[in-house]
Each structure stands twice: as structure tokens, then as C-alpha cells.
Design an enzyme around this catalytic site. Structure first.
Site, short mmCIF file in Angstrom:
data_model
loop_
_atom_site.label_atom_id
_atom_site.label_comp_id
_atom_site.label_asym_id
_atom_site.label_seq_id
_atom_site.Cartn_x
_atom_site.Cartn_y
_atom_site.Cartn_z
N ARG A 32 29.19 39.43 39.07
CA ARG A 32 30.20 40.14 39.87
C ARG A 32 29.91 40.06 41.37
NH1 ARG A 32 33.79 44.01 37.33
NH2 ARG A 32 34.12 43.23 35.24
N ARG A 36 34.99 44.01 44.66
CA ARG A 36 35.41 45.12 45.53
C ARG A 36 34.38 45.59 46.55
NH1 ARG A 36 37.58 48.68 40.72
NH2 ARG A 36 35.61 47.78 40.03
N ARG A 45 42.69 41.02 48.20
CA ARG A 45 43.20 41.64 46.98
C ARG A 45 44.46 42.46 47.27
NH1 ARG A 45 45.03 43.63 43.20
NH2 ARG A 45 44.15 44.80 41.47
N ASP A 82 38.75 36.37 34.95
CA ASP A 82 38.31 37.50 34.12
C ASP A 82 38.23 37.05 32.67
OD1 ASP A 82 37.89 40.58 34.53
OD2 ASP A 82 38.80 40.31 32.56
N TYR A 158 38.03 44.37 23.05
CA TYR A 158 39.09 44.84 23.96
C TYR A 158 40.46 44.73 23.30
CZ TYR A 158 36.10 45.35 28.08
OH TYR A 158 35.15 45.78 28.98
O1 CP3 Z 1 32.17 37.52 40.66
C1 CP3 Z 1 32.26 37.38 39.43
O2 CP3 Z 1 31.39 37.79 38.63
C2 CP3 Z 1 33.43 36.58 38.87
C3 CP3 Z 1 34.53 37.31 38.42
C4 CP3 Z 1 34.50 38.20 37.17
C5 CP3 Z 1 35.37 39.33 37.05
N1 CP3 Z 1 35.23 39.82 35.79
C6 CP3 Z 1 36.26 39.82 38.11
C7 CP3 Z 1 36.84 41.18 38.02
C8 CP3 Z 1 33.80 38.08 35.96
C9 CP3 Z 1 32.72 37.07 35.58
C10 CP3 Z 1 34.27 39.11 35.10
C11 CP3 Z 1 33.81 39.28 33.71
C12 CP3 Z 1 34.24 40.47 32.94
N2 CP3 Z 1 35.45 41.10 32.96
C13 CP3 Z 1 33.44 41.09 31.96
C14 CP3 Z 1 32.06 40.63 31.55
C15 CP3 Z 1 31.00 41.07 32.48
C16 CP3 Z 1 30.72 42.53 32.46
O3 CP3 Z 1 30.97 43.18 33.50
O4 CP3 Z 1 30.26 43.03 31.43
C17 CP3 Z 1 34.18 42.16 31.43
C18 CP3 Z 1 33.73 43.10 30.35
C19 CP3 Z 1 35.46 42.15 32.07
C20 CP3 Z 1 36.60 43.05 31.80
C21 CP3 Z 1 37.06 43.79 32.99
N3 CP3 Z 1 37.66 43.24 34.08
C22 CP3 Z 1 36.99 45.19 33.20
C23 CP3 Z 1 36.39 46.20 32.24
C24 CP3 Z 1 37.57 45.43 34.45
C25 CP3 Z 1 37.87 46.77 35.06
C26 CP3 Z 1 36.69 47.47 35.59
C27 CP3 Z 1 36.44 47.06 37.00
O5 CP3 Z 1 35.30 46.67 37.30
O6 CP3 Z 1 37.37 47.20 37.79
C28 CP3 Z 1 37.94 44.19 35.02
C29 CP3 Z 1 38.56 43.97 36.34
C30 CP3 Z 1 37.88 43.02 37.26
N4 CP3 Z 1 37.36 41.80 36.92
C31 CP3 Z 1 37.71 43.19 38.66
C32 CP3 Z 1 37.07 42.04 39.14
C33 CP3 Z 1 36.69 41.73 40.58
C34 CP3 Z 1 38.21 44.39 39.47
C35 CP3 Z 1 39.70 44.34 39.57
C36 CP3 Z 1 40.25 44.61 40.96
O7 CP3 Z 1 39.82 43.97 41.92
O8 CP3 Z 1 41.12 45.44 41.04
#
Ligand code: CP3
Length: 352
Positions: A32, A36, A45, A82, A158
């Protein structure tokens, strides 16, 4: 078939490590690392519409992928996308609701699983593949590009639950009450995931990581069926179809089952924060296996001296073994970017 990376002559420290090298300081990237906590991400964003629109707009997704590479001396970019784009591509409705996390149309019946359409993966995810192509073309020479996908169990969890959860009770309940149905869903996800990862590799991803973020909610006997078996299929198939491309497994929460994931023969194994690093360095010792991890993301919230001390402990425990420095889970939104800079420069300069 072993997924071990071929000896690398790429000059990219991350790929050299995944090929078994221990020379020089460990390469570093952070799960990640785009997101944000970066003001430049929040700005982009805000202008991009929905989160999924951002994922499906190659120009913007490529820019977000490169943001942390411009700011920090990290050794890899990870594709900005994602794990839930795969269910979206299969025809399961996915929405990201601000402040609430992902919402999905729950998939709990055979007729719904049978209507999933694996042929949509190629067309629907074409913009993500285009992002990979653009990022690879713009990457500095020493920085590697990591592609990724969610592991079938985590994505299924999910899809069954219909949202995020701390324990994924509905998903675990369905896995027990209707294992044939869940097996069918996992099967579709395996096929889709393999096709998607191979498309990423063909577009320029040099490494792929499989995120099994919710492996840890399963008891060990079910872990074999829902996590280990799919990971074995994916590692084997990528090893056969794209030999020399390293796969990193991240079975978060797998605990005492971590050695079973090491035995699948991935090039890399990512450790979550609960795995004692000295135990991992001693016990996950398959020849050539590269460990990744596992600083607690909370350490980046301060104080700085304690963070650097924890980082040093990880370096000392993994000295002499192939190791990629990372966190044990994703960067937290409250992290100050300056702290990430400090950590990375410490890792690049420290003498043990
Ligand atoms: O920089 C990176 O790592 C690359 C991008 C990336 C995202 N999600 C962007 C994202 C990667 C590799 C993921 C993987 C992901 N997504 C996982 C596996 C890794 C982990 O954290 O366990 C999972 C379980 C998800 C599912 C997911 N996506 C959730 C639960 C959420 C909401 C919670 C949150 O953190 O907001 C997301 C949204 C998400 N994915 C965001 C980002 C930058 C935030 C959304 C936003 O910007 O509004």
C-alpha cells in the site's frame, strides 16, 4: 515445478534478491505504498470520480503507481489497482463506499456462481493491463514492477460476505455447509486469477504477488483446501507458462502453516507482523526462498527511534538470507510520508 526466479542480470536489486542473491542492502518496497497517506494521491483521487474509475483509467492509475517511486528510494513499484477488480470483471457488482470499505453483491448460490463469466476478465481488465504497460515504459532502470491479484480464498470471502469483515463468518459458514459450491467459486477464481496474472506479466510485470489477506480466518485443515491448493495451482501454472517470473505469496495470518506455503516453492514469501522474524529466518529455509517483510505498520506512526530499531532487528535476523524489506501489512493512512522517507534512507545506509 519450482517457481524460483532465474539468475537475474537485470541490474534490478529486487529481481536479484528473488533469484537468491544476498549481496548489498536488502531491496525495499511497502505494501500500500500508493494511497491516502500521500497528499498527491488524495489530490488526484479527488478529481478521478470513483475508486474503480481510478483503477480503470490507465493514465491516472499509472501516475498513482509512480507517485511513491518519485518520492522514495524504493526498489519496486506495485501496480495501482485492487484485488476486487477480478470479481468486478466476473460480473459481481462491486462498489467502494467512502468510509465503509467495499460492498459487493453477495454470491451464495450455485446458480449465481454458474453465471460468473471468466471470458469477461480479458476485456474488462484491459485498462489495468494497459496501466501495466505504461508504468513499465516509464519506470527508472533499477526499479522493478510488481503485478498482483487477490488469492481465490480472500476474493471469495469478500464475494460471499458481500463486504469486508473481521472474521468473514458467512464465508466460513458457507465453506463448511456447501463446500462443493465454494469449491466451484474458488475454481472460477483460480482460472481468472491465472489468466489475469499472465496478462500482467505479458504487459511488463516482472514479479507477481498473491494477496491472501484472510488466510488467517481459516483453521489449518480448511487452509489446505481453500488457500494452499489454489496457491499451489497458481504457482505451478505460472512456473510452467512463464518460467523465471517470480511469484510472492502473502498468506496473511497463516501462522504455523507458513512452512506449508514455503513448500509450494514460490520465489518469495511475505511475512505478516505476527511471524517472529528470527523463527522465519531459521525455519523457512528452503534453498533460494526469499523472505519479505515484516515491520509492523504501526511502527511508522512513531516514535522514530523505535521504528528504526525494529527495522534493524529485522535486518539482523535476515542477514545472509535473501530478504526484501517490507511491512507486515499495508501502510496506514495516518502515516507521515516523511517517516517513510526516513525509514527508506535508514535501510539504504545502515551498516550491520
Ligand atoms: O500501493 C499499493 O499497494 C497498490 C494498490 C492496492 C490497493 N489495494 C489500493 C487501494 C493493493 C495492492 C490493494 C490490495 C487489496 N485490496 C487487498 C490486499 C492487501 C491487504 O490490504 O490485505 C485487500 C484486502 C483489498 C480490498 C480493499 N480495497 C479494501 C478492504 C479497501 C477499503 C479499505 C481501505 O483501505 O480504504 C480497498 C480500497 C483501496 N484499495 C484503497 C486503495 C488505495 C483506498 C480507496 C480510496 O482511495 O478511496
Amino acid at each position: 515445478l519450482n517457481n524460483r526466479a532465474e539468475p537475474s542480470r537485470s541490474g534490478k536489486p529486487l529481481l536479484e534478491r528473488l533469484a537468491g542473491s544476498t549481496a548489498g542492502p536488502p531491496p525495499v518496497w511497502l505494501m500500500r505504498q500508493a494511497g491516502r497517506y500521500l497528499p498527491e494521491y488524495r489530490e488526484l483521487r479527488a478529481s478521478a470520480g470513483s475508486f474503480l474509475e481510478l483503477c480503470y483509467t490507465p493514465e491516472l492509475a499509472a501516475e498513482v503507481t509512480l507517485q511513491p517511486v518519485r518520492r522514495f528510494a524504493i526498489d519496486a513499484a506495485i501496480l495501482f489497482s485492487d484485488i476486487l477488480v477480478v470479481p468486478d470483471a466476473l460480473g459481481i457488482e462491486v462498489r467502494f463506499v467512502a468510509g465503509e470499505g467495499p460492498q459487493l453483491e453477495p454470491v451464495r448460490t450455485r446458480s449465481r456462481v454458474e453465471r460468473l463469466d471468466p471470458d469477461r476478465v480479458r476485456t474488462h481488465l484491459a485498462p489495468v493491463i494497459e496501466t501495466v504497460r505504461r508504468v513499465r515504459a516509464d519506470l527508472p532502470a533499477k526499479v522493478a514492477l510488481i503485478g498482483f491479484a487477490g488469492a481465490p480464498w480472500t476474493v471469495a470471502a469478500y464475494a460471499i460476505e458481500g463486504c469486508g469483515s473481521r472474521d468473514f463468518l458467512e464465508a466460513r459458514r458457507l465453506a463448511r455447509s456447501q463446500p462443493e459450491l465454494v469449491a466451484e467459486l474458488i475454481d472460477v477464481l483460480c482460472e481468472a486469477t491465472i489468466a489475469y496474472l499472465i496478462a500482467q506479466i505479458d504487459a511488463g510485470a516482472e514479479v507477481v504477488q498473491l494477496f491472501d489477506s484472510w488466510a488467517g480466518v481459516l483453521p489449518t485443515d480448511e487452509l489446505e483446501r481453500w488457500c494452499l491448493e489454489p496457491a499451489r495451482r497458481i504457482v505451478t501454472q505460472i512456473g510452467a507458462e512463464r518460467p523465471g517470473v517470480p511469484v510472492i505469496l502473502f498468506p496473511r495470518g497463516a501462522g504455523v502453516s507458513y512452512p506449508c506455503f514455503a513448500d509450494l516453492g514460490p520465489a518469495g514469501l511475505a511475512l505478516d507482523t505476527t511471524v517472529p522474524i528470527d523463527w522465519a529466518a531459521r525455519s523457512l529455509s528452503r534453498p533460494g526462498l526469499c523472505l519479505q517483510g515484516n515491520l509492523d505498520p504501526v511502527a511508522l506512526l512513531g516514535p522514530e527511534a523505535a521504528m528504526l530499531e525494529s527495522a534493524r532487528t529485522i535486518l539482523e535476523a535476515t542477514a545472509g538470507r535473501p530478504h526484501i524489506f517490507n511491512l507486515g501489512h499495508g501502510v496506514l493512512p495516518d502515516t507521515r510520508p516523511e517517516t517513510v522517507s526516513r525509514l527508506v534512507s535508514y535501510l539504504k545506509s545502515v551498516e550491520l
